[in-house]
Write a protein that holds these residues in place. Structure first.
Motif, PDB file in Angstrom:
ATOM      1  N   GLY A   1      11.607  -0.445  39.591  1.00  0.00           N
ATOM      2  CA  GLY A   1      10.711  -0.363  38.445  1.00  0.00           C
ATOM      3  C   GLY A   1       9.997   0.972  38.345  1.00  0.00           C
ATOM      4  O   GLY A   1       8.815   1.034  37.999  1.00  0.00           O
TER       5      GLY A   1
ATOM      6  N   GLY B   1      15.314  -2.101  32.579  1.00  0.00           N
ATOM      7  CA  GLY B   1      15.265  -3.254  33.464  1.00  0.00           C
ATOM      8  C   GLY B   1      16.611  -3.614  34.075  1.00  0.00           C
ATOM      9  O   GLY B   1      16.661  -4.244  35.139  1.00  0.00           O
TER      10      GLY B   1
ATOM     11  N   SER C   1       9.314  -5.818  31.523  1.00  0.00           N
ATOM     12  CA  SER C   1      10.492  -4.954  31.730  1.00  0.00           C
ATOM     13  C   SER C   1      11.088  -4.457  30.417  1.00  0.00           C
ATOM     14  O   SER C   1      12.249  -4.744  30.109  1.00  0.00           O
ATOM     15  CB  SER C   1      11.560  -5.688  32.545  1.00  0.00           C
ATOM     16  OG  SER C   1      11.074  -6.026  33.817  1.00  0.00           O
TER      17      SER C   1
END
Length: 426
Positions: free
Chosen positions: A344, A338, A334
């Motif tokens: 994501g 993040g 990440s």
């Protein structure tokens, strides 16, 4: 004098006091949305009525009707539509308390989005509202960009905000596609049959900039998955995987180029999947984890899009393998966004999209006769990034002004009979 002074203080306090009902109204976000759907229903009906009215003078383009057979664009449309409704919808059910919202609101975005995209892209690109199967296919491509952005925002915005996001982003997406990338011109600025730049890069960074403006929710305890929700999410992954070749090659004319794109997309997906399964336990202490498998296995389809009809099988496997590696590292480490990126999208669509765009710049130096102009591919990639970031940031401020739900990542806020209190303890 003392009594007069006390009387003045009392009058002043009365003027400063606010009626409880008025105070509650002042604290409500614009158009509602903190604990109820607010004006979402009426606004949705008005938008649908307006779109319906705009289709008044639409005509069907039946010039190619005799060629509509089982190998026609209709079949590709069905595949892409399944990706939108089932693939994207179920992929986002990984949130343990937001499964109904993931599937249900994905359906709403797709339905209103295809209508609106067909309308505005037709007028922007052709100057007239003529509808054929390719129009519906392009409408689904446009909605894919919105669903990518929704992946970063899912669970944190209300149905009213989702409606605004869909309409505003589609306007920006279609304008970028038609006026900057010139996809309806006789000589388009870039070649991108699978939407690596046009769809994935735009949708990812539009959504990420909107996420940054909104910021993280006050409480993210439900921003997590469960064993059951991860299984449903993997179902979405499989649907996306199976129909991704239709997404990449569906808009190409039938012939060698389309066949090449179909085969290369499958090869790229195979490579990204194998690399993801191999790399994940190497990073995660010898264990497979669901998040990379749900997402990074699809990265090959994102990256191959711009060159799927131009490279050979070896090139497709290399592109897919590198995309899987890049995406897997992103999901396990990440490195970017993040703190605010729910699904994501930076790791699945953003970074692999940029990688695929860079590949399209390099391909003319490795393959002869591609027709790609490296400078134009670079301009298209950089310009789309800039447009997406600017318009996404502005849209983020609009969404913030509308007000976000008090409770994030839960169906209970906007769906009746969705008691997730037990889920929250899991």
């Amino acid at each position: 004098d003392l009594s007069r002074y006390l009387e003045l203080i009392h009058c002043f306090s009365l003027r400063q006091s606010v009626h409880p009902a008025r105070e509650m109204a002042m604290n409500q976000p614009l158009l509602g949305g903190a604990t109820t759907t607010g004006m979402f229903g009426p606004v949705g009906l008005v938008i649908q009525a307006a779109i319906t009215a705009a289709f008044w003078n639409a005509k069907l383009d039946l010039s190619g009707a005799n060629d509509t057979d089982k190998s026609s664009v209709y079949n590709y449309y069905v595949g892409v539509a399944l990706m939108m409704f089932v693939g994207f919808g179920y992929l986002m059910t990984f949130l343990k308390a937001y499964g109904i919202g993931a599937v249900g609101l994905t359906m709403f975005i797709t339905c209103i989005g295809v209508e609106f995209a067909v309308l505005i892209e037709s007028y922007m690109g052709k100057g007239v509202l003529q509808i054929d199967f390719l129009s519906l296919l392009n409408g689904n491509f446009a909605v894919a960009a919105v669903l990518i952005s929704f992946g970063g925002l899912i669970g944190k915005i209300s149905p009213m905000q989702i409606t605004v996001l869909t309409l505003v982003e589609l306007l920006c997406y279609c304008a970028n596609k038609v006026f900057f990338l010139k996809q309806y011109a006789s000589s388009p600025l870039i070649a991108d049959c699978g939407g690596t730049i046009i769809i994935h890069v735009f949708g990812a960074y539009f959504g990420l900039c909107a996420c940054k403006v909104l910021g993280p929710p006050k409480d993210d305890k439900l921003n997590a998955s469960s064993y059951t929700s991860d299984i449903f999410s993997l179902v979405g992954t499989v649907f996306l995987w199976l129909f991704w070749p239709s997404f990449v090659a569906g808009a190409l004319p039938s012939g060698p180029g389309q066949t090449t794109a179909l085969i290369n997309t499958v090869l790229a997906l195979l490579a990204s999947s194998v690399v993801t399964f191999a790399i994940t336990p190497m990073i995660e202490n010898g264990k497979l984890t669901t998040v990379p498998i749900q997402n990074a296995t699809l990265a090959g389809g994102v990256s191959i899009g711009a060159t799927a009809n131009l490279v050979g099988p070896f090139g497709a496997l290399v592109i897919g393998g590198c995309a899987g590696l890049l995406s897997t590292v992103g999901f396990t480490k990440s490195p970017f966004f993040g703190d605010c990126d729910t699904c994501g999208i930076s790791n699945l669509h953003g970074m692999p999209g940029i990688f695929g765009g860079l590949v399209s710049i390099a391909v003319p130096f490795m393959y002869h006769g591609t027709g790609l102009v490296p400078a134009n591919q670079a301009i298209g990639l950089a310009g789309t990034l800039v447009v997406a970031c600017i318009t996404g940031t502005c849209t983020g401020f609009i969404l913030k002004a509308l007000g976000s739900p008090e409770d994030a990542f839960t169906d209970e806020t906007f769906w009746a009979e969705c008691d997730d209190k037990g889920i929250a303890k899991q």
